[in-house]
Design an enzyme around this catalytic site. Structure first.
Site, PDB file in Angstrom:
ATOM      1  CG  HIS A   1      18.319 -13.842 -13.240  1.00  0.00           C
ATOM      2  ND1 HIS A   1      16.978 -14.012 -13.059  1.00  0.00           N
ATOM      3  CD2 HIS A   1      18.875 -15.054 -12.991  1.00  0.00           C
ATOM      4  CE1 HIS A   1      16.731 -15.273 -12.720  1.00  0.00           C
ATOM      5  NE2 HIS A   1      17.865 -15.923 -12.651  1.00  0.00           N
TER       6      HIS A   1
ATOM      7  CG  ASP B   1      15.021 -12.164 -16.108  1.00  0.00           C
ATOM      8  OD1 ASP B   1      16.045 -12.189 -15.394  1.00  0.00           O
ATOM      9  OD2 ASP B   1      14.914 -12.854 -17.141  1.00  0.00           O
TER      10      ASP B   1
ATOM     11  CG  ASP C   1      15.536 -18.912 -11.074  1.00  0.00           C
ATOM     12  OD1 ASP C   1      16.556 -18.220 -11.153  1.00  0.00           O
ATOM     13  OD2 ASP C   1      15.033 -19.493 -12.053  1.00  0.00           O
TER      14      ASP C   1
ATOM     15  CD  GLU D   1      19.148 -17.141 -16.113  1.00  0.00           C
ATOM     16  OE1 GLU D   1      19.805 -18.169 -16.281  1.00  0.00           O
ATOM     17  OE2 GLU D   1      17.923 -17.171 -15.823  1.00  0.00           O
ATOM     18  CD  GLU D   2      14.640 -17.474 -15.313  1.00  0.00           C
ATOM     19  OE1 GLU D   2      14.797 -18.404 -16.109  1.00  0.00           O
ATOM     20  OE2 GLU D   2      14.815 -17.583 -14.083  1.00  0.00           O
TER      21      GLU D   2
ATOM     22  CD  GLU E   1      20.395 -18.484 -11.758  1.00  0.00           C
ATOM     23  OE1 GLU E   1      19.324 -18.707 -11.187  1.00  0.00           O
ATOM     24  OE2 GLU E   1      20.454 -17.937 -12.861  1.00  0.00           O
TER      25      GLU E   1
ATOM     26  CG  HIS F   1      11.941 -22.105 -14.102  1.00  0.00           C
ATOM     27  ND1 HIS F   1      12.439 -22.181 -15.379  1.00  0.00           N
ATOM     28  CD2 HIS F   1      12.724 -21.193 -13.482  1.00  0.00           C
ATOM     29  CE1 HIS F   1      13.482 -21.374 -15.509  1.00  0.00           C
ATOM     30  NE2 HIS F   1      13.676 -20.759 -14.356  1.00  0.00           N
TER      31      HIS F   1
HETATM   32 ZN   LIG Z   1      17.871 -17.998 -12.365  1.00  0.00          ZN
END
Ligand SMILES: [Zn+2]
Length: 449
Positions: free
Chosen positions: A103, A105, A136, A170-171, A198, A408
């Site tokens: 992804h 984003d 990520d 995705e997020e 992932e 995150h």
């Molecule tokens: Zn991710």
């Protein structure tokens, strides 16, 4: 005059060949410095929600695809949310394809909590690259491309076609990205045999690898009871009814967590339950009315259920113990992703010898001097779910060993040596996957042949 002409011609030719060398150098540059610099370029594109620069990311990915002579197309299943699909055609188009998903984003940042600006991709003296997305998962998306660059340099030609998808959103749930992609005609026509997506960083030397993920159940329970004076003791108040449930849920949470603490289970193997909101009380201009027991109370829980659990067991528990009608309680799900697919099978990818893709991955990691930990259930949700739910095998893997888990989090980083090592791991995996001529149990390929 003639000799002057020859000299000019010679100079001209020299210039041309120098330009050619420069061109080849630019398109075939697998030096560590260039690899890291391209990673930094991708990281500097701010694709954080709520306003991700998706088109800037798309332009960058397409420029990379062009430098590798990969076919590319941009698809918008939802307006302004481009999905970039790249294709490296294989020699045998009848074999099911490989899909490498990532992804584009990233989650938002609190810039003032970072030691280095989150979109500068600063490299400190230890070689740690700081940026949102280092773990990520901009790393993985670009490692796929760098691995292809190296394989092309070695003269490797894929037997199977390799697709790369760079998906948005995705997020924020992935519905407008991988979700719509997996359900689309485009995807159906791709004849996908295996999806890679992932994983998570691993603080020790073993890479983590995921074959399933827990299903999110977002539960809201409500209790009702007769209102009354704050001084009165009576049964069946809404507060009492709700608190009994909360106590029950807390005991269940502790029993699951104890298994993790004791080392009997890993996080992805247990049901997690966390209370995320509590709503009760009668508002007053200064806060809440203090001498009144309210007639309604409510609490919300984020529950994650591994596919190895029987969902009926949990449904029964919720109806009979956590929100029993006998205690004037009701419940509803804000989200309830089924643990089973439409064929009634748990949504997971076999992580054993029955799955050739699993065996190939494990061997390829080992060949590239990587160590693989035991396959796990991913504790949260990823795009891999969209593919697994439709019956496609999907393995979650991000080659980041010896790295703290900072997805995150503030100060997300990845060491450049670890990133470069990850590229070589993908060289090994993509080579093994793209050379694999077995049919496995791919019904799609049998239909075609
Ligand atoms: Zn991710």
């Amino acid at each position: 005059m003639t000799s002057d002409h020859s000299l000019l011609r010679l100079l001209h030719l020299c210039c041309l060949s120098l330009q050619l060398i420069a061109l080849i150098g630019a398109s075939d540059d697998s030096s560590p410095t260039s690899i890291i610099s391209r990673f930094q370029q991708y990281l500097r594109i701010n694709t954080a929600h709520p306003t991700p620069s998706y088109y800037e990311a798309a332009d960058f990915i397409i420029s990379q695809a062009k430098s590798l002579s990969l076919d590319h197309q941009t698809i918008e299943f939802r307006k302004n949310k481009p999905l970039i699909l790249l294709k490296w055609p294989g020699k045998n188009p009848y074999l099911p394809y490989i899909l490498l998903n990532s992804h584009t984003d990233v989650v938002p940042v609190e810039t003032n909590k970072w030691a280095h600006p989150p979109f500068d991709a600063h490299i400190d003296s230890s070689g740690n690259i700081y940026a949102r997305g280092t773990q990520d998962m901009k790393s993985v998306g670009l490692q796929y491309l760098e691995a292809i660059r190296k394989l092309q340099k070695f003269g490797f030609e894929p037997t199977r076609t390799v697709y790369l998808s760079f998906v948005p959103d995705e997020e924020i749930g992935g519905h407008d990205g991988a979700g719509m992609f997996a359900e689309s005609d485009v995807f159906e026509k791709m004849n996908v045999g295996i999806v890679l997506d992932e994983g998570l960083a691993s603080p020790d030397e073993n890479y983590r690898v995921f074959y399933a993920e827990r299903s999110p159940w977002w539960l809201v329970i409500k209790a009702r009871g007769a209102p009354g004076h704050g001084a009165k003791l009576y049964d069946n108040t809404a507060m009492e009814n709700l608190l009994k449930s909360i106590e029950n849920i807390r005991r269940f949470r502790a029993s699951q967590f104890d298994m993790v603490k004791a080392g009997l289970r890993v996080e992805g193997d247990v049901i997690s339950v966390n209370m995320v909101f509590l709503k009760a009380g009668t508002p007053s201009p200064t806060g809440f009315v203090m001498n009144l027991q309210p007639s309604e109370t409510e609490a919300g829980f984020d529950i994650r259920v591994p596919p190895t659990y029987n969902e009926e067991f949990l449904e029964k528990k919720i109806a009979e113990e956590w929100a029993p009608a006998a205690r004037n309680m009701t419940f509803e799900f804000k989200q309830k992703v089924p643990v089973f697919d439409k064929w009634g099978k748990p949504v997971l990818t076999a992580a054993n010898n029955s799955n050739p893709w699993w065996v190939l991955l494990a061997e390829a990691v080992q060949k590239a001097d990587g160590k693989l930990g035991k396959p796990e259930i991913f504790p949260a949700a990823t795009d891999a779910r969209s593919f697994r739910q439709l019956g496609f095998p999907a393995i979650g893997f991000s080659p980041m060993a010896n790295t703290p888990i900072l997805l995150h989090d503030h100060n997300e980083f990845l060491n450049q040596a670890e990133y470069l090592k990850g590229v070589d791991i993908y060289v090994s995996i993509i080579k093994a996957y793209a050379s694999y001529e077995g049919q496995a149990d791919d019904s799609a390929s049998k239909d075609e042949l």
